[in-house]
Design a protein around this motif. Sequence first.
Motif, PDB file in Angstrom:
ATOM      1  N   ASN A  41       0.988  -1.117   0.028  1.00  0.00           N
ATOM      2  CA  ASN A  41       0.191  -0.038   0.062  1.00  0.00           C
ATOM      3  C   ASN A  41       0.843   1.257   0.102  1.00  0.00           C
ATOM      4  O   ASN A  41       1.757   1.164   0.521  1.00  0.00           O
ATOM      5  CB  ASN A  41      -0.862   0.052   1.056  1.00  0.00           C
ATOM      6  CG  ASN A  41      -2.047  -1.166   1.194  1.00  0.00           C
ATOM      7  OD1 ASN A  41      -2.256  -1.478   0.172  1.00  0.00           O
ATOM      8  ND2 ASN A  41      -2.060  -1.685   2.234  1.00  0.00           N
ATOM      9  N   GLN A 126      -3.700   0.798 -11.422  1.00  0.00           N
ATOM     10  CA  GLN A 126      -5.017  -0.008 -11.604  1.00  0.00           C
ATOM     11  C   GLN A 126      -5.127  -1.336 -12.288  1.00  0.00           C
ATOM     12  O   GLN A 126      -5.956  -2.259 -11.769  1.00  0.00           O
ATOM     13  CB  GLN A 126      -5.729   1.363 -12.199  1.00  0.00           C
ATOM     14  CG  GLN A 126      -7.230   0.956 -12.366  1.00  0.00           C
ATOM     15  CD  GLN A 126      -8.098   2.320 -13.024  1.00  0.00           C
ATOM     16  OE1 GLN A 126      -7.408   3.114 -13.660  1.00  0.00           O
ATOM     17  NE2 GLN A 126      -9.163   2.264 -12.849  1.00  0.00           N
ATOM     18  N   GLY A 129      -4.492  -4.246 -10.463  1.00  0.00           N
ATOM     19  CA  GLY A 129      -5.546  -4.673  -9.312  1.00  0.00           C
ATOM     20  C   GLY A 129      -5.486  -3.648  -8.219  1.00  0.00           C
ATOM     21  O   GLY A 129      -6.355  -4.122  -6.999  1.00  0.00           O
ATOM     22  N   TYR A 130      -4.914  -2.539  -7.967  1.00  0.00           N
ATOM     23  CA  TYR A 130      -5.039  -1.580  -7.184  1.00  0.00           C
ATOM     24  C   TYR A 130      -6.277  -0.808  -6.917  1.00  0.00           C
ATOM     25  O   TYR A 130      -6.709  -0.481  -8.274  1.00  0.00           O
ATOM     26  CB  TYR A 130      -3.980  -0.624  -7.299  1.00  0.00           C
ATOM     27  CG  TYR A 130      -2.417  -0.936  -6.361  1.00  0.00           C
ATOM     28  CD1 TYR A 130      -2.162  -0.226  -5.158  1.00  0.00           C
ATOM     29  CD2 TYR A 130      -1.729  -1.953  -6.901  1.00  0.00           C
ATOM     30  CE1 TYR A 130      -0.765  -0.706  -4.755  1.00  0.00           C
ATOM     31  CE2 TYR A 130      -0.537  -2.434  -6.135  1.00  0.00           C
ATOM     32  CZ  TYR A 130      -0.392  -1.852  -5.085  1.00  0.00           C
ATOM     33  OH  TYR A 130       0.932  -2.125  -4.476  1.00  0.00           O
ATOM     34  N   GLN A 131      -6.774  -0.319  -5.970  1.00  0.00           N
ATOM     35  CA  GLN A 131      -7.615   0.710  -5.610  1.00  0.00           C
ATOM     36  C   GLN A 131      -6.821   2.028  -5.578  1.00  0.00           C
ATOM     37  O   GLN A 131      -6.080   2.013  -4.915  1.00  0.00           O
ATOM     38  CB  GLN A 131      -8.338   0.473  -4.562  1.00  0.00           C
ATOM     39  CG  GLN A 131      -9.076  -1.038  -4.439  1.00  0.00           C
ATOM     40  CD  GLN A 131      -9.624  -0.935  -2.997  1.00  0.00           C
ATOM     41  OE1 GLN A 131     -10.675  -0.812  -2.572  1.00  0.00           O
ATOM     42  NE2 GLN A 131      -8.775  -1.627  -2.235  1.00  0.00           N
ATOM     43  N   ASP A 199     -12.201  -1.678  -0.301  1.00  0.00           N
ATOM     44  CA  ASP A 199     -12.073  -3.063  -0.267  1.00  0.00           C
ATOM     45  C   ASP A 199     -10.776  -3.543   0.337  1.00  0.00           C
ATOM     46  O   ASP A 199      -9.738  -3.563  -0.338  1.00  0.00           O
ATOM     47  CB  ASP A 199     -12.099  -3.834  -1.901  1.00  0.00           C
ATOM     48  CG  ASP A 199     -12.159  -5.139  -1.771  1.00  0.00           C
ATOM     49  OD1 ASP A 199     -11.901  -5.669  -0.837  1.00  0.00           O
ATOM     50  OD2 ASP A 199     -12.599  -5.680  -2.939  1.00  0.00           O
ATOM     51  N   LYS A 201      -9.405  -6.392   0.630  1.00  0.00           N
ATOM     52  CA  LYS A 201      -8.721  -7.421   0.109  1.00  0.00           C
ATOM     53  C   LYS A 201      -7.818  -7.044  -0.960  1.00  0.00           C
ATOM     54  O   LYS A 201      -7.211  -8.078  -1.670  1.00  0.00           O
ATOM     55  CB  LYS A 201      -9.760  -8.446  -0.481  1.00  0.00           C
ATOM     56  CG  LYS A 201     -10.726  -8.975   0.620  1.00  0.00           C
ATOM     57  CD  LYS A 201     -11.695 -10.136  -0.039  1.00  0.00           C
ATOM     58  CE  LYS A 201     -12.518 -10.743   1.101  1.00  0.00           C
ATOM     59  NZ  LYS A 201     -13.496 -11.675   0.423  1.00  0.00           N
ATOM     60  N   LYS A 202      -7.692  -5.727  -1.617  1.00  0.00           N
ATOM     61  CA  LYS A 202      -7.016  -5.163  -2.474  1.00  0.00           C
ATOM     62  C   LYS A 202      -5.942  -4.142  -2.119  1.00  0.00           C
ATOM     63  O   LYS A 202      -6.321  -3.622  -1.178  1.00  0.00           O
ATOM     64  CB  LYS A 202      -7.764  -4.559  -3.640  1.00  0.00           C
ATOM     65  CG  LYS A 202      -8.833  -5.698  -4.202  1.00  0.00           C
ATOM     66  CD  LYS A 202      -9.566  -4.874  -5.283  1.00  0.00           C
ATOM     67  CE  LYS A 202     -10.755  -5.879  -6.044  1.00  0.00           C
ATOM     68  NZ  LYS A 202     -11.420  -4.954  -7.005  1.00  0.00           N
TER      69      LYS A 202
END
Length: 500
Positions: A41, A126, A129-131, A199, A201-202
């Motif tokens: 993150n 993105q 799979g990133y928010q 989310d 999980k991401k």
Amino acid sequence: MNAFKIFTIIGISFFMVGGINANSGLNEETGPAVQKKKPRNVIFILTDDHRYDYMGFTGKVPWLETPNMDKLASEGAYLPNAFVTTSLCSPSRASILTGQFSHSHTIVDNQAPDPGNLTYFPEYLQKAGYQTGFFGKWHMGDHGDEPQPGFTHWESFPGQGVYYNPTLNINGKRIAYKDSTYITDLLTEHAVDWMKNRDKKKPFFLYLSHKAVHAGFQPARRHKGRYKGKRIALPATYDQTKTGKYRELKWPQWVADQRISWHGVDYMYHENRDIHEMVVDYCETLLGVDESVGTVMEYLKEEGLDESTLVIYMGDNGFSWGEHGLIDKRHFYEESVKVPLLVRCPELFEGGKTPKQMVQNIDIGPTVLAEAGVKQPEHMPGVSFIPILTGDATAPSRKEVFYEYFWEYDFPMTPTVFGMRTDKYKYMKYQGIWDRNELYDLENDPEEMYNLIADPDKQDVAKSMSAAIYDWLERTNGMNIPLKRTVKYRYGDFKHKNEH
């Protein structure tokens, strides 16, 4: 004297044989980012016009208090030699997002439009799979507040925005805020709420882009008057243009002429304000940003994410407060081109570091992508600076930084300049103006007071650095100034109120 000897004199490795990235002057051992098992993150906090040494822990302004930035530095790292490639809002922001120089992405000033072929590094996140959330000031090219590629969540405003009662475009819907809503607080609140509701999980990437501390400075009401009556120590070069000593010091004429201009200390933003009062407003406005940093870090701690999350704090350009008789940015003097860069991630490196290596804003994208386990695109000449913080002796080191600024119709006082800086020297080469160039010995003259451009003993240094600038431009396709269509205003009818 042959080229090898010339380059050895000034300590430049850029064009020596082998081990060099032709685009950036970095050692070639960068390669694609290593795929990580668990993408990290990342939070990137960007401020506007925050000078590199205006933080409590630096001691530059003894009465300035920034406890949260101080803590970020003590628990992480402060990189005192962080630079932008262009000291101006839109070009710098474009360089951060694309990882490219201004002449490559062609957003060369605050009006130049996005050419339509740019890819922002959050787009790669993105796809991985990133928010990705963007909150705040975009102000890049001719864009307004519309959502931009690469972000799953978007909150912004057009242009410079306002400090109080803003209207935000939130994912395409505009919402007006009243009741003395303060923009720094609002953006921080929304950014934290987005992290809370993401989310889990991401992995996530947060881009928090503050309006502060851009002129005209307006602190939060709770901070107004905190530093009333305080004064700063004026720099040694403050009075040189006023006394005429700049001629003896061999400064360019354009520097002296700016003293009574929009960016000069005798007519700052075309007002007759006292410089100390303006600095107080600036510092009081910065207090809100410091609290924002604290709020973000407090959330990470509450969620148990403070050890593993990479937090990067940076300014989009520096700011002069009287050096060479100037205020604001655009020029290549240290106060304008240097930016604050704080980095924290206990899982990666121990705190309290102050590495002296030079880094640039084009390194942000590669750094974030590397920690996300995403391969760095070939068109990005920068490199991750995390190895510098982890003490990797084999990490690529930048031996020089290059700079460019293109003349603006609305601000004709500052000429086009191409520059180069090493640990030892700084060279400024002007284009389209009948004036002298500049060369400074940074080791012996850190305040850039004595221009050595005419010194007989420094002619080899000046020639070699000039050649290096041209070689850099040629290798990065920068030999043509990317002109952009702009609106022509009547003389004296410049948009100063919005385009500082």
